[in-house]
Design an enzyme around this catalytic site. Structure first.
Site, mmCIF file in Angstrom:
data_model
loop_
_atom_site.group_PDB
_atom_site.id
_atom_site.type_symbol
_atom_site.label_atom_id
_atom_site.label_comp_id
_atom_site.label_asym_id
_atom_site.label_seq_id
_atom_site.Cartn_x
_atom_site.Cartn_y
_atom_site.Cartn_z
ATOM 1 N N GLU A 57 -1.435 -5.654 8.418
ATOM 2 C CA GLU A 57 -0.584 -4.985 9.398
ATOM 3 C C GLU A 57 -1.060 -5.195 10.831
ATOM 4 O O GLU A 57 -2.246 -5.354 11.072
ATOM 5 C CB GLU A 57 -0.542 -3.465 9.107
ATOM 6 C CG GLU A 57 0.214 -3.125 7.850
ATOM 7 C CD GLU A 57 0.488 -1.628 7.696
ATOM 8 O OE1 GLU A 57 0.207 -0.845 8.633
ATOM 9 O OE2 GLU A 57 0.983 -1.252 6.623
ATOM 10 N N LYS A 61 -1.050 -9.617 2.663
ATOM 11 C CA LYS A 61 -0.357 -9.137 3.865
ATOM 12 C C LYS A 61 -1.286 -8.210 4.622
ATOM 13 O O LYS A 61 -2.052 -7.452 3.997
ATOM 14 C CB LYS A 61 0.931 -8.396 3.478
ATOM 15 C CG LYS A 61 1.676 -7.800 4.681
ATOM 16 C CD LYS A 61 3.036 -7.260 4.309
ATOM 17 C CE LYS A 61 3.030 -5.840 3.808
ATOM 18 N NZ LYS A 61 2.447 -4.841 4.740
ATOM 19 N N ASP A 67 -1.159 -6.324 -0.552
ATOM 20 C CA ASP A 67 -1.278 -5.659 0.754
ATOM 21 C C ASP A 67 -2.731 -5.229 0.986
ATOM 22 O O ASP A 67 -3.283 -4.446 0.187
ATOM 23 C CB ASP A 67 -0.373 -4.406 0.708
ATOM 24 C CG ASP A 67 0.270 -4.113 2.037
ATOM 25 O OD1 ASP A 67 0.046 -4.850 2.999
ATOM 26 O OD2 ASP A 67 1.025 -3.118 2.086
ATOM 27 N N ASP A 78 0.838 -1.197 0.000
ATOM 28 C CA ASP A 78 0.000 0.000 0.000
ATOM 29 C C ASP A 78 0.880 1.257 0.000
ATOM 30 O O ASP A 78 0.376 2.375 -0.089
ATOM 31 C CB ASP A 78 -1.013 -0.016 1.153
ATOM 32 C CG ASP A 78 -0.368 -0.028 2.523
ATOM 33 O OD1 ASP A 78 0.876 -0.099 2.603
ATOM 34 O OD2 ASP A 78 -1.115 0.046 3.528
ATOM 35 N N SER A 79 2.210 1.067 0.069
ATOM 36 C CA SER A 79 3.131 2.191 -0.143
ATOM 37 C C SER A 79 2.900 2.788 -1.532
ATOM 38 O O SER A 79 3.239 3.946 -1.784
ATOM 39 C CB SER A 79 4.585 1.729 -0.007
ATOM 40 O OG SER A 79 4.806 0.566 -0.793
ATOM 41 N N GLU A 128 9.270 -4.178 10.554
ATOM 42 C CA GLU A 128 9.655 -2.882 9.985
ATOM 43 C C GLU A 128 10.163 -1.940 11.070
ATOM 44 O O GLU A 128 9.503 -1.722 12.103
ATOM 45 C CB GLU A 128 8.461 -2.246 9.255
ATOM 46 C CG GLU A 128 8.825 -0.864 8.680
ATOM 47 C CD GLU A 128 7.844 -0.300 7.670
ATOM 48 O OE1 GLU A 128 6.912 -1.015 7.259
ATOM 49 O OE2 GLU A 128 8.035 0.875 7.283
HETATM 50 O O1 KIV Z 1 3.478 -1.127 1.680
HETATM 51 C C1 KIV Z 1 4.651 -1.546 1.683
HETATM 52 O O2 KIV Z 1 5.440 -1.279 0.767
HETATM 53 C C2 KIV Z 1 5.083 -2.362 2.811
HETATM 54 C C3 KIV Z 1 6.531 -2.733 2.890
HETATM 55 C C4 KIV Z 1 7.319 -1.564 3.302
HETATM 56 C C5 KIV Z 1 6.753 -3.902 3.772
HETATM 57 O O3 KIV Z 1 4.283 -2.702 3.638
#
Ligand code: KIV
Length: 295
Positions: free
Chosen positions: A131, A129, A99, A60-61, A198
Site C-alpha cells: 500500500e 501487493k 497482500d 489483508d481485508s 481505491e
Molecule cells: O485487502 C484488500 O482486500 C484490498 C482490496 C480492497 C484491494 O486491499
C-alpha cells in the site's frame, strides 16, 4: 533437494489457461476488463476459480472479514501466509496476489524483500501487493529487483486510514488528486505490474489511466479502470460489518447461511434430524453378538 511447485497444473490442456503478467498486459491492450476478487481460504478460492476470475487477492481485508479484527492493522504475517496457502490449494489458473500486511515491509528494503519472498516461497503466491506511495515506492522497487512481481495500491489505503482521516474517499481536492496520481505513476516507474486505485473520484481515475501504461484495477474508482476488484464477503453479502458505498452486493449468502444453521438447530431440537437416511445400520446377528459381548 528439489522444491515442490506450488502452482497446480491445470487438469486439462483444453481448460482455462493460467493468468500471467503478459496475459494481463494483453488484456489491457485489448480493452478486456480484468476481474479480480479477494479470497481467504480453500472454498472461497475454489469459488473464484470456478467463476473464472482473472486474479485473486489474499487481501489483508481478511483481517476483518474472516479473522474478526476491527481493522486490517493487527493481522500478522504468519496469519496472512496461512490464509494465502489455503487459497493457493484451491486455485490453479487465476494470478494469485498476496497482500503484505501492515508492519511487514515498511521498515527497510531487506524487510520488504524477506516478507515478499515468504509469500512466494511458503504460500505459493505469484505476486505481492503493498500500500501507498512515498517510501513504499522504494520498497516496491526493491521487491521487483529481487524478482518478485508487485502490485501497488493508492487512494484509500486502509493500513494508513487513520493518517488519511478515516475510511473515506481520497483525491477529492486537486492537491490530494495530484498526490494520488503521482503515487500511481511512481509505482509504475518502480516496476509494479499493476496498481489498485481505491475510493477516488471516477474523473480522477480517468486522468490517471491516461498517464500509466500498466493495468489499473479499481475499487470505488469508477468504470474507466482496466479492471475491478471487490472483497469476496462484500460482494456475496457474507460480511455483516460496515460495507463501503462502492461494494455492490451480488448475493445475500449470509442470510442463506443463517437460515440453514437455524433450520439445522430446529431439527436437532425437534429430533427431526438425524433421520433414518443419515444413520448407519448393523446386521441383526452382529448387533445381537455385540450386545451379548457387552454383558
Ligand atoms: O485487502 C484488500 O482486500 C484490498 C482490496 C480492497 C484491494 O486491499
Amino acid at each position: 533437494m528439489s522444491a515442490t511447485p506450488h502452482t497446480a497444473v491445470p487438469h486439462s490442456l483444453d481448460g482455462p489457461v493460467p493468468m500471467t503478467l503478459p496475459r494481463l498486459a494483453e488484456k489491457k491492450r485489448l480493452s478486456e476488463p480484468i476481474v479480480m476478487v479477494t479470497a481467504y481460504d480453500y472454498p472461497s478460492a475454489q469459488v473464484a476459480q470456478e467463476a473464472g476470475v482473472d486474479m485473486v487477492l489474499v487481501g489483508d481485508s481478511g483481517a476483518m472479514t474472516v479473522l474478526g479484527y476491527p481493522s486490517t492493522i493487527p493481522v500478522s504475517l504468519d496469519e496472512m501466509l496461512m490464509l494465502a496457502s489455503a487459497v493457493r490449494r484451491g486455485l490453479s489458473t487465476p494470478l494469485l496476489v498476496g497482500d503484505l500486511p501492515f508492519g511487514s515491509y515498511e521498515a527497510s528494503d531487506e524487510q520488504a524483500i524477506a516478507t515478499a519472498q515468504r509469500f512466494i516461497k511458503e504460500a505459493g503466491c505469484d505476486a505481492v501487493k503493498l500500500e501507498r506511495g512515498g517510501t513504499s515506492v522504494q520498497r516496491a522497487r526493491a521487491i521487483v529487483a529481487a524478482g518478485i512481481p508487485v502490485m501497488g495500491h493508492v487512494g484509500l489505503t486502509p493500513q494508513t486510514a487513520t493518517a488519511l482521516g478515516g475510511y473515506r474517499a481520497q483525491g477529492r481536492t486537486a492537491e490530494q488528486a495530484i498526490a494520488v496520481a503521482r503515487d500511481a505513476i511512481a509505482l509504475e516507474e518502480a516496476g509494479c505490474f499493476s496498481v489498485v486505485l481505491e475510493a477516488i473520484p471516477a474523473a480522477v481515475a480517468e486522468e490517471i489511466l491516461a498517464r500509466v501504461q500498466i493495468p489499473v484495477i479499481g475499487i470505488g474508482a469508477g468504470p474507466a479502470t482496466d479492471g475491478q476488484v471487490l472483497v469476496f464477503h462484500d460482494l456475496l453479502g457474507i460480511y455483516d460489518g460496515h460495507v463501503a458505498r462502492f461494494a455492490k452486493r451480488f448475493a445475500d449468502v449470509r442470510a442463506h447461511m443463517v437460515a440453514g444453521v437455524a433450520e439445522y438447530a430446529a431439527e436437532v431440537r425437534s429430533r427431526a434430524f438425524p433421520a433414518p437416511e443419515h444413520c448407519y445400520s448393523i446386521d441383526d446377528h452382529q448387533l445381537a453378538e455385540f450386545r451379548a459381548g457387552l454383558t
